[in-house]
Design a protein around this motif. Structure first.
Motif, short mmCIF file in Angstrom:
data_model
loop_
_atom_site.label_atom_id
_atom_site.label_comp_id
_atom_site.label_asym_id
_atom_site.label_seq_id
_atom_site.Cartn_x
_atom_site.Cartn_y
_atom_site.Cartn_z
N ALA A 53 33.78 46.73 -72.44
CA ALA A 53 34.38 47.86 -73.13
C ALA A 53 35.51 47.41 -74.05
CB ALA A 53 34.89 48.88 -72.12
N MET A 54 36.30 46.45 -73.62
CA MET A 54 37.38 45.92 -74.47
C MET A 54 36.81 45.28 -75.73
SD MET A 54 39.86 44.31 -71.49
CE MET A 54 41.03 43.60 -72.65
N ASP A 55 35.71 44.55 -75.58
CA ASP A 55 35.06 43.95 -76.74
C ASP A 55 34.53 45.03 -77.69
OD1 ASP A 55 35.57 41.41 -75.79
OD2 ASP A 55 33.58 41.14 -74.90
N ALA A 56 34.02 46.14 -77.10
CA ALA A 56 33.50 47.23 -77.93
C ALA A 56 34.62 47.89 -78.74
CB ALA A 56 32.82 48.27 -77.03
N VAL A 57 35.80 48.03 -78.14
CA VAL A 57 36.94 48.58 -78.87
C VAL A 57 37.29 47.69 -80.06
CG1 VAL A 57 39.41 49.11 -78.74
CG2 VAL A 57 37.88 49.82 -76.89
N LYS A 58 37.34 46.39 -79.81
CA LYS A 58 37.67 45.44 -80.89
C LYS A 58 36.63 45.47 -82.01
CE LYS A 58 40.05 42.22 -77.77
NZ LYS A 58 39.99 40.88 -77.11
N SER A 59 35.38 45.81 -81.63
CA SER A 59 34.30 45.85 -82.62
C SER A 59 34.11 47.24 -83.21
CB SER A 59 32.99 45.38 -81.97
OG SER A 59 33.10 44.04 -81.53
N ASN A 60 35.07 48.13 -82.95
CA ASN A 60 35.10 49.48 -83.54
C ASN A 60 33.91 50.35 -83.14
OD1 ASN A 60 37.56 49.09 -85.02
ND2 ASN A 60 36.40 47.85 -86.47
N TYR A 61 33.46 50.21 -81.88
CA TYR A 61 32.44 51.12 -81.38
C TYR A 61 33.04 52.52 -81.23
CZ TYR A 61 28.72 47.78 -80.41
OH TYR A 61 27.69 46.87 -80.54
N ASP A 62 32.22 53.53 -81.49
CA ASP A 62 32.68 54.92 -81.35
C ASP A 62 32.65 55.40 -79.91
OD1 ASP A 62 32.97 55.96 -84.27
OD2 ASP A 62 31.05 54.89 -84.24
N VAL A 63 31.66 54.92 -79.15
CA VAL A 63 31.50 55.37 -77.76
C VAL A 63 31.02 54.21 -76.90
CG1 VAL A 63 30.32 56.96 -76.19
CG2 VAL A 63 30.86 57.71 -78.50
N VAL A 64 31.57 54.11 -75.70
CA VAL A 64 31.01 53.24 -74.67
C VAL A 64 30.49 54.15 -73.57
CG1 VAL A 64 31.41 51.40 -73.01
CG2 VAL A 64 32.61 51.38 -75.21
N VAL A 65 29.21 53.99 -73.22
CA VAL A 65 28.56 54.84 -72.24
C VAL A 65 28.50 54.09 -70.90
CG1 VAL A 65 26.53 56.22 -71.69
CG2 VAL A 65 27.15 55.82 -74.09
N ALA A 66 29.13 54.67 -69.88
CA ALA A 66 29.12 54.09 -68.54
C ALA A 66 27.87 54.55 -67.81
CB ALA A 66 30.36 54.50 -67.77
N ILE A 67 27.02 53.60 -67.42
CA ILE A 67 25.82 53.91 -66.65
C ILE A 67 26.00 53.27 -65.28
CG2 ILE A 67 23.31 53.70 -66.53
CD1 ILE A 67 23.29 53.48 -69.57
N GLY A 68 26.53 54.07 -64.37
CA GLY A 68 26.87 53.58 -63.04
C GLY A 68 27.64 54.64 -62.28
N GLY A 69 28.42 54.22 -61.29
CA GLY A 69 29.20 55.14 -60.49
C GLY A 69 30.65 55.18 -60.94
N ASP A 70 31.50 55.75 -60.08
CA ASP A 70 32.90 55.95 -60.45
C ASP A 70 33.63 54.62 -60.64
OD1 ASP A 70 33.06 58.77 -60.62
OD2 ASP A 70 32.99 58.90 -58.44
N THR A 85 38.01 54.87 -79.31
CA THR A 85 36.69 54.79 -78.70
C THR A 85 36.59 55.74 -77.51
OG1 THR A 85 36.57 52.45 -79.33
CG2 THR A 85 34.98 53.23 -77.69
N ALA A 86 35.53 56.54 -77.48
CA ALA A 86 35.36 57.56 -76.44
C ALA A 86 34.49 57.05 -75.30
CB ALA A 86 34.75 58.83 -77.02
N LEU A 87 34.69 57.63 -74.13
CA LEU A 87 33.87 57.37 -72.95
C LEU A 87 32.77 58.41 -72.86
CD1 LEU A 87 33.43 56.11 -70.00
CD2 LEU A 87 34.96 57.96 -69.24
N ALA A 88 31.56 57.98 -72.55
CA ALA A 88 30.48 58.89 -72.15
C ALA A 88 29.92 58.37 -70.83
CB ALA A 88 29.39 58.96 -73.21
N ILE A 89 29.25 59.25 -70.09
CA ILE A 89 28.77 58.88 -68.76
C ILE A 89 27.32 59.31 -68.58
CG2 ILE A 89 29.12 59.12 -66.27
CD1 ILE A 89 32.01 60.01 -66.88
N ILE A 90 26.50 58.38 -68.08
CA ILE A 90 25.19 58.72 -67.53
C ILE A 90 25.31 58.40 -66.04
CG2 ILE A 90 22.72 58.26 -67.51
CD1 ILE A 90 22.89 57.49 -70.43
N PRO A 91 25.44 59.42 -65.18
CA PRO A 91 25.79 59.18 -63.77
C PRO A 91 24.67 58.48 -63.00
CG PRO A 91 26.14 61.48 -64.41
CD PRO A 91 25.32 60.85 -65.49
N CYS A 92 25.04 57.37 -62.33
CA CYS A 92 24.08 56.62 -61.52
C CYS A 92 24.73 56.09 -60.25
CB CYS A 92 23.52 55.43 -62.31
SG CYS A 92 22.44 55.88 -63.68
N GLY A 93 25.78 56.74 -59.78
CA GLY A 93 26.51 56.23 -58.63
C GLY A 93 26.22 56.98 -57.35
N SER A 94 26.99 56.65 -56.32
CA SER A 94 26.84 57.30 -55.02
C SER A 94 27.49 58.68 -55.00
CB SER A 94 27.45 56.43 -53.92
OG SER A 94 26.81 55.18 -53.87
#
Length: 339
Positions: A53-70, A85-94
């Protein structure tokens, strides 16, 4: 000039004990390629999601999508604080506590469609001794069980519940002194103390039913020692979002809180356990994280009957000794409450 927004999907391959092929299929089939230029990365170890995610911020990504749990969400969100850079979530956790609070669909296809809508809002986060949390953190029994769960070979909510039921009778409450921002001291012998930015732990278990993610405050829930005959009623109140601030439960809100305890012990931060010292500082940080939200959600908690029906309909679970104990206790309480 390409006007498409840049997305990075970060997948934790072991979160929730589930395969991720269905998630990738949902992305490939439903992401709007006219709006987004996207790529996928996989985590290889703890902390890797934050690095990506830190690398994505440096590369000017608009969104990082978390695919996992909390835990995955926490790593990624921690890297996106105070950035564009915004957070998006595709929930895949417990538990998926933050996703559930934000009413992110648990169905992969619908979660991708939500990203396509690209509705962004700034939300609060909290820190525990400087470590960011976005859903809940705390100490006492829930931190102890988080440490047990972290060592379990099996994942998922039933494993967490089994650990809790096995350990509850052996757990000894601890003494805590809480000092608010005005210097007022409160002393409790507590089963657990939870600090909530969002309303629930996950799995629609509401530890702070009235918590808001845009009020600049942390909701504090103190659960004092209770008679174990009361446990089923407390469980139903957790599940229904009606936990009362009375009796063994105390609730209040604060911007900053210092907690003193007699010894080092476990803490948890968005479900991830770690050992903390005798002094703990909790602090709210208003509207510092941009998140893709669900503006079309029906903003009400799951109902009591819906919660219980999940247990009743799960035949595999209902046929276990643990399942039968909870079902029988729940039926007795429903009868007493005339529900």
């Amino acid at each position: 000039m390409d006007s498409r927004r840049k997305l990075l999907f970060v997948i934790n391959p072991i979160s929730g004990g589930t395969k991720k092929k269905l998630v990738i299929d949902a992305i490939n089939s439903n992401i709007d390629s006219s709006k987004f230029d996207w790529s996928i990365s996989y985590t290889a170890h703890k902390g890797h999601a934050k690095e990506l995610a830190m690398d994505a911020v440096k590369s000017n990504y608009d969104v990082v999508v978390a695919i996992g749990g909390d835990g995955t969400v926490n790593e990624i969100a921690s890297a996106l604080i105070n950035t564009k850079t915004a957070l998006a979530i595709i929930p895949c956790g417990s538990g998926n506590g933050l996703a559930r609070h934000l009413h992110i669909p648990l169905q992969y296809t619908k979660a991708v469609e939500l990203i396509n809508r690209f509705d962004i809002k700034a939300i609060d986060y909290g820190t525990i001794n400087g470590k960011p949390f976005f859903c809940t953190c705390g100490m006492g029994f829930d931190a102890y069980i988080s440490a047990k769960f972290d060592k379990s070979l099996k994942r998922g909510p039933l494993t967490y519940l089994e650990n809790a039921v096995k350990e509850v009778i052996n757990y000894s409450p601890e003494k805590y002194t809480l000092i608010d921002e005005d210097g007022k001291e409160m002393t409790y012998t507590a089963f657990c103390i939870t600090f909530a930015n969002a309303s629930q732990y996950g799995n629609n278990v509401y530890i702070a039913p009235m918590a808001s993610m845009d009020d600049g405050l942390i909701d504090v829930t103190v659960i004092e020692p209770f008679n174990y005959a009361e446990a089923p009623l407390l469980a139903i109140q957790f599940m229904n979002g009606i936990l009362p601030s009375k009796g063994t439960v105390k609730m209040f809100r604060t911007k900053k809180l210092t907690i003193l305890r007699d010894k080092e012990n476990y803490l948890h931060c968005d479900g991830e356990p770690f050992v903390g010292g005798k002094e703990i500082v909790i602090e709210a940080h208003p509207q510092k994280l941009n998140v893709v939200i669900n503006t079309k959600a029906k903003l009400k908690p799951i109902t009591l009957i819906q919660s219980l029906s999940i247990v009743f309909k799960n035949k595999l679970y209902a046929n276990t000794v643990l399942g039968q104990t909870i079902i029988n206790s729940s039926k007795e309480i429903l009868e007493k409450l005339k529900l």
